[in-house]
Design an enzyme around this catalytic site. Structure first.
Site, short mmCIF file in Angstrom:
data_model
loop_
_atom_site.label_atom_id
_atom_site.label_comp_id
_atom_site.label_asym_id
_atom_site.label_seq_id
_atom_site.Cartn_x
_atom_site.Cartn_y
_atom_site.Cartn_z
N SER A 108 69.63 19.37 13.93
CA SER A 108 68.98 19.02 13.06
C SER A 108 68.63 19.96 12.10
O SER A 108 68.44 21.10 12.49
CB SER A 108 67.76 18.35 13.49
OG SER A 108 66.80 17.89 12.50
N TYR A 112 60.64 18.65 19.40
CA TYR A 112 61.80 18.48 18.78
C TYR A 112 62.41 19.44 18.20
O TYR A 112 63.79 19.90 18.23
CB TYR A 112 61.89 17.22 17.66
CG TYR A 112 62.88 16.63 17.14
CD1 TYR A 112 63.85 15.66 17.62
CD2 TYR A 112 63.42 17.32 15.85
CE1 TYR A 112 64.87 15.28 17.11
CE2 TYR A 112 64.63 16.52 15.21
CZ TYR A 112 65.38 15.29 16.04
OH TYR A 112 66.33 14.94 15.62
N1 LIG Z 1 68.38 10.04 12.05
C1 LIG Z 1 68.55 11.40 11.64
O1 LIG Z 1 67.60 11.40 10.46
C2 LIG Z 1 68.57 12.56 12.47
C3 LIG Z 1 68.35 13.68 11.74
C4 LIG Z 1 68.71 14.83 12.37
C5 LIG Z 1 69.36 14.93 13.74
N2 LIG Z 1 69.56 13.55 14.26
C6 LIG Z 1 69.92 13.52 15.78
O2 LIG Z 1 71.06 12.76 15.85
C7 LIG Z 1 71.01 12.37 17.15
C8 LIG Z 1 71.29 10.68 17.11
O3 LIG Z 1 70.10 10.12 16.34
P1 LIG Z 1 70.08 8.81 15.81
O4 LIG Z 1 69.11 8.83 14.52
O5 LIG Z 1 71.12 7.98 15.85
O6 LIG Z 1 69.05 8.38 16.93
P2 LIG Z 1 68.82 6.80 17.40
O7 LIG Z 1 67.48 6.70 18.16
O8 LIG Z 1 69.29 5.71 16.69
O9 LIG Z 1 69.84 7.06 18.65
C9 LIG Z 1 69.70 8.10 19.71
C10 LIG Z 1 70.94 7.54 20.83
O10 LIG Z 1 70.40 8.31 21.87
C11 LIG Z 1 70.39 7.59 23.20
N3 LIG Z 1 69.49 7.93 23.95
C12 LIG Z 1 68.15 8.39 24.02
N4 LIG Z 1 67.84 8.99 25.12
C13 LIG Z 1 68.66 8.85 26.09
C14 LIG Z 1 69.03 9.53 27.37
N5 LIG Z 1 67.76 10.04 27.94
N6 LIG Z 1 70.27 9.40 27.87
C15 LIG Z 1 71.17 8.80 27.15
N7 LIG Z 1 71.02 8.41 25.94
C16 LIG Z 1 69.79 8.51 25.25
C17 LIG Z 1 69.54 6.24 22.81
O11 LIG Z 1 69.95 5.04 23.62
C18 LIG Z 1 70.46 5.96 21.31
O12 LIG Z 1 71.63 5.29 21.44
C19 LIG Z 1 69.94 12.70 17.83
O13 LIG Z 1 70.40 13.65 18.48
C20 LIG Z 1 69.07 13.02 16.68
O14 LIG Z 1 68.09 14.19 16.95
C21 LIG Z 1 69.20 12.39 13.79
#
Ligand SMILES: NC(=O)c1ccc[n+]([C@@H]2O[C@H](COP(=O)([O-])OP(=O)(O)OC[C@H]3O[C@@H](n4cnc5c(N)ncnc54)[C@H](O)[C@@H]3O)[C@@H](O)[C@H]2O)c1
Length: 197
Positions: A90, A104
């Site tokens: 991120s 985080y």
């Molecule tokens: N959305 C953003 O703006 C953003 C920005 C930077 C990084 N990210 C990263 O991208 C990745 C995806 O994020 P997102 O925005 O799609 O989030 P989201 O919450 O929509 O999806 C996260 C996914 O991870 C799964 N998950 C959570 N805990 C888990 C566990 N213990 N075991 C297995 N699966 C698990 C959830 O079921 C979900 O499908 C994450 O690593 C997040 O930190 C997101």
């Protein structure tokens, strides 16, 4: 094919790995995408009052989860002499953003260290390892946040919009295809220019 498992639990990832390989054959591409960013009424906990159990859970899911994926799928990739791993970091790993807790960015920075280490250790086995650093992407993770926060981010993003899941998937596709296989140990921002460093 979807298999539910808790990436924080090594045995669960191992079992899921066995299941997926039995159904689909060897796994050559691993994207460590699972991640959490706990909020309380839309706000992150202050480090001064954060429950140590919350800290531990974020480390277990965001950082150890990626190790578990590599530990389960890496040996097969190394045996076959080709593999590709993407760790979902991120932009928060590289600077302060106010809407996440201290756990985080700590885990997301840890993923960058893991990425660079693995690029060196696994390169001789034909495995490239990179990290993506998304900015603000329109997913359920960020919908719990005050819309004004997202509006301010759009204002501060040179490309003038939030990212989409397709923006991130396209970068992962490049890195995990033959076209991107010589790229390794890199952190690629997918952020429309937000928090440029
Ligand atoms: N959305 C953003 O703006 C953003 C920005 C930077 C990084 N990210 C990263 O991208 C990745 C995806 O994020 P997102 O925005 O799609 O989030 P989201 O919450 O929509 O999806 C996260 C996914 O991870 C799964 N998950 C959570 N805990 C888990 C566990 N213990 N075991 C297995 N699966 C698990 C959830 O079921 C979900 O499908 C994450 O690593 C997040 O930190 C997101």
């Amino acid at each position: 094919m979807a298999i539910a498992c808790d990436v924080a639990v090594f045995e669960a990832v191992e079992a899921a790995g066995r299941e997926v390989e039995a159904a689909l054959g060897p796994v050559d591409i691993l994207v460590n995408n699972a991640g959490i960013s706990p909020k309380h009424q839309g706000l992150p906990a202050s480090v001064l009052t954060m429950d140590p159990l919350e800290w531990r859970r974020v480390v277990d899911v965001n950082l150890s989860g990626a190790f578990h994926g590599v530990r389960v799928f890496g040996p097969g990739m190394a045996r076959r002499g080709w593999g590709s791993i993407v760790n979902q970091s991120s932009v928060a790993a590289k600077t302060h953003v106010g809407f996440v807790g201290a756990h985080y960015p700590s885990t997301k920075a840890g993923l960058i260290g893991l990425t660079k280490h693995l690029a060196g250790e696994l390169g001789p086995s034909g495995i490239n390892v990179n990290a993506l650093a998304p900015g603000r992407i329109d997913t359920p993770l960020m919908r719990g946040i005050d819309p004004a926060v997202n509006a301010a981010i759009v204002e501060d993003t040179p490309m003038g919009r939030l990212g989409s899941v397709d923006d991130v998937a396209a970068a992962a596709l490049f890195l995990t295809s033959d076209a991107g296989h010589f790229v390794t140990g890199q952190v690629i921002d997918v952020a429309g220019g937000w928090k440029l460093t």
